[in-house]
Design a protein around this motif. Structure first.
Motif, PDB file in Angstrom:
ATOM      1  N   PRO A   1      -2.903  -2.464  14.182  1.00 67.16           N
ATOM      2  CA  PRO A   1      -3.118  -1.225  13.331  1.00 67.16           C
ATOM      3  C   PRO A   1      -4.411  -1.505  12.452  1.00 67.16           C
ATOM      4  CG  PRO A   1      -1.033  -2.223  13.278  1.00 67.16           C
ATOM      5  CD  PRO A   1      -1.801  -2.933  14.052  1.00 67.16           C
TER       6      PRO A   1
ATOM      7  N   PRO B   1       1.650   6.607  13.236  1.00 67.01           N
ATOM      8  CA  PRO B   1       1.966   5.055  13.751  1.00 67.01           C
ATOM      9  C   PRO B   1       2.042   5.439  15.289  1.00 67.01           C
ATOM     10  CG  PRO B   1       3.198   5.770  11.859  1.00 67.01           C
ATOM     11  CD  PRO B   1       2.709   6.730  12.121  1.00 67.01           C
TER      12      PRO B   1
ATOM     13  N   TYR C   1       1.809   1.301   8.257  1.00 66.74           N
ATOM     14  CA  TYR C   1       1.899   0.940   9.650  1.00 66.74           C
ATOM     15  C   TYR C   1       2.722  -0.256   9.742  1.00 66.74           C
ATOM     16  CZ  TYR C   1      -1.911   4.418  10.189  1.00 66.74           C
ATOM     17  OH  TYR C   1      -2.420   5.362  10.187  1.00 66.74           O
TER      18      TYR C   1
END
Length: 212
Positions: free
Chosen positions: A85, A128, A197
Motif C-alpha cells: 500500500p 483499499p 490502508y
C-alpha cells in the motif's frame, strides 16, 4: 475483471497492481464465451446491464457473485494481484498528476493533499485493495490465489500453472516514472497510509519495508 468460463477462473483487477499487463496476457487464452469488463486502452463490458453501466473494470467479487450464481462462483478459481500500500499510494499520486511535473516537484505536498486534505473517498483507484476482494463481513477474502506485484512474473507463472494455461513474459503497461517509494515519505505520511490502508497491510502481509 475477466471471467473465463472455458478455463474456469475469475481475475479481479485491483487498480494500480499491473492489471493491464495481466489482462493482455490472459486475453490470448480466452475463448469466445469468456467475458471481460475494462475501460482503459480497451473498451469491453459485461453482459449484465447493471455492471456494464459502472464503466470501469475494477469490479469487486461481491458485485459479480450474484450474476454468476453460487455454483460457478464457488467452482471458479478466483485470483488477484496486490501491492504494498505504501508503494501503491505513491503510484496513485503520480498517476493522478501524470502529464505534468507537479508530483516530481512537490511529491509530499501532493501526497498530503490526497491523504489528508481532500481524500477522493469514492475514487476506485484510491480505495483499499481489500474492498474488491472481501466478503460482506469486510474480513473474509473471496480469492483463492493472491499474486504480488513485487514478484509479478513468478506469481503470474504460478497462477497460470494452477488454472492450466500457458504463461508468458508480462509486458509493462501504464507504468509511471518515479523512484523508490520509500524516499517520498516522512513519518506523518507513513502513519497516514498505515491508518487508511490498515486492512490491506493486515490481510496481505505488508509493512512499510515490504512483505512481512
Amino acid at each position: 475483471m475477466i471471467i473465463s468460463h472455458s478455463h474456469r477462473f475469475i481475475f479481479a483487477a485491483v487498480p494500480k497492481t499491473g492489471t493491464h499487463s495481466v489482462r493482455q496476457a490472459l486475453r490470448e487464452q480466452l475463448g469466445d464465451g469468456d467475458i471481460e469488463q475494462v475501460g482503459l486502452f480497451v473498451d469491453k463490458r459485461f453482459p449484465w446491464a447493471d455492471l456494464a453501466a459502472i464503466r470501469h473494470g475494477h469490479l469487486s467479487l461481491r458485485q459479480v457473485r450474484p450474476y454468476l450464481g453460487e455454483e460457478a462462483f464457488g467452482g471458479y478459481y478466483k485470483f488477484a494481484f496486490v501491492r504494498n500500500p505504501f508503494d501503491r499510494f505513491v503510484s496513485y499520486c503520480a498517476f493522478m498528476l501524470r502529464g505534468g511535473d507537479d508530483f516530481q516537484q512537490r511529491p509530499r505536498e501532493v501526497m498530503r493533499h490526497f491523504l489528508f486534505g481532500e481524500p477522493p473517498e469514492h475514487h476506485i483507484l484510491f480505495q483499499p485493495q481489500a474492498s474488491l476482494l472481501v466478503d460482506g463481513d469486510g474480513k473474509t477474502l473471496l480469492v483463492d490465489g493472491i499474486g504480488h506485484v513485487e514478484g509479478m512474473q513468478a506469481s503470474y507463472d504460478a497462477i497460470c500453472a494452477r488454472i492450466g494455461i500457458p504463461s508468458r513474459s508480462l509486458d509493462r503497461v501504464n507504468g509511471t516514472q518515479r523512484g523508490d517509494y520509500r524516499r517520498y515519505y516522512d513519518q506523518a505520511l507513513i502513519d497516514g497510509v498505515a491508518t487508511r490502508y490498515a486492512q490491506d497491510l493486515d490481510l496481505f502481509g505488508y509493512t512499510f519495508e515490504g512483505l512481512g
